[in-house]
Design a protein around this motif. Structure first.
Motif, PDB file in Angstrom:
ATOM      1  N   SER A  10       0.817  -1.212   0.000  1.00 22.51           N
ATOM      2  CA  SER A  10       0.000   0.000   0.000  1.00 22.51           C
ATOM      3  C   SER A  10       0.850   1.260   0.000  1.00 22.51           C
ATOM      4  O   SER A  10       2.064   1.212   0.230  1.00 22.51           O
ATOM      5  N   GLU A  11       0.193   2.372  -0.225  1.00 27.58           N
ATOM      6  CA  GLU A  11       0.847   3.680  -0.193  1.00 27.58           C
ATOM      7  C   GLU A  11       0.708   4.333   1.181  1.00 27.58           C
ATOM      8  O   GLU A  11       0.984   5.524   1.333  1.00 27.58           O
ATOM      9  N   LEU A  12       0.303   3.557   2.172  1.00 22.84           N
ATOM     10  CA  LEU A  12       0.110   4.110   3.511  1.00 22.84           C
ATOM     11  C   LEU A  12       1.432   4.599   4.100  1.00 22.84           C
ATOM     12  O   LEU A  12       2.476   3.992   3.879  1.00 22.84           O
ATOM     13  N   ASP A  57      -5.747   7.471   8.635  1.00 27.36           N
ATOM     14  CA  ASP A  57      -5.188   6.917   7.393  1.00 27.36           C
ATOM     15  C   ASP A  57      -5.757   5.517   7.136  1.00 27.36           C
ATOM     16  O   ASP A  57      -6.157   5.196   6.013  1.00 27.36           O
ATOM     17  N   ARG A  60      -9.548   5.635   6.250  1.00 20.92           N
ATOM     18  CA  ARG A  60      -9.732   6.161   4.892  1.00 20.92           C
ATOM     19  C   ARG A  60      -9.371   5.128   3.823  1.00 20.92           C
ATOM     20  O   ARG A  60     -10.002   5.051   2.785  1.00 20.92           O
ATOM     21  N   SER A  61      -8.353   4.323   4.100  1.00 19.29           N
ATOM     22  CA  SER A  61      -7.897   3.349   3.107  1.00 19.29           C
ATOM     23  C   SER A  61      -8.621   2.001   3.210  1.00 19.29           C
ATOM     24  O   SER A  61      -8.351   1.099   2.424  1.00 19.29           O
ATOM     25  N   TYR A  63      -8.645  -0.211   5.826  1.00 15.40           N
ATOM     26  CA  TYR A  63      -7.996  -1.251   6.620  1.00 15.40           C
ATOM     27  C   TYR A  63      -8.553  -1.345   8.043  1.00 15.40           C
ATOM     28  O   TYR A  63      -8.245  -2.278   8.766  1.00 15.40           O
ATOM     29  N   LYS A  86      -7.295  -6.788   3.706  1.00 11.72           N
ATOM     30  CA  LYS A  86      -7.559  -6.554   2.283  1.00 11.72           C
ATOM     31  C   LYS A  86      -6.720  -7.532   1.470  1.00 11.72           C
ATOM     32  O   LYS A  86      -5.606  -7.860   1.848  1.00 11.72           O
TER      33      LYS A  86
END
Length: 89
Positions: A10-12, A57, A60-61, A63, A86
């Motif tokens: 992910s881009e987290l 974060d 929003r994503s 998770y 996910k």
């Protein structure tokens, strides 16, 4: 595949990944846990505001889902966190 494969890809930001792993370590078999923000911050040696941003974060994503818990006297208690695993994307 490992349970964190999607998280790694992910881009987290790092803060969110660390908090997710912390919560996963404390979650029951259904992915639920309820540590206080202060406890998470103290144990990870991060600020409370960093923990709150990480939780945002993760929500929003997709998770994490959080739910406010309440005491019998109507006061707030710690949040209940529901981890969402996910599939790798």
């Amino acid at each position: 595949m490992g349970i964190f494969t999607s998280l790694y890809a992910s881009e987290l930001p790092h803060r969110a990944r660390v908090v997710y792993m912390y919560l996963a370590d404390r979650a029951d078999k259904d992915g639920k846990c309820y540590p206080a923000i202060g406890t998470i911050a103290r144990e990870l040696r991060l600020s409370r505001s960093t923990i709150k941003r990480a939780i945002s974060d993760l929500e929003r994503s997709g998770y994490l889902r959080k739910e406010q818990r309440w005491r019998e006297n109507g006061g707030k208690s710690s949040n209940m966190f529901y981890l969402i695993q996910k599939d790798s994307e």
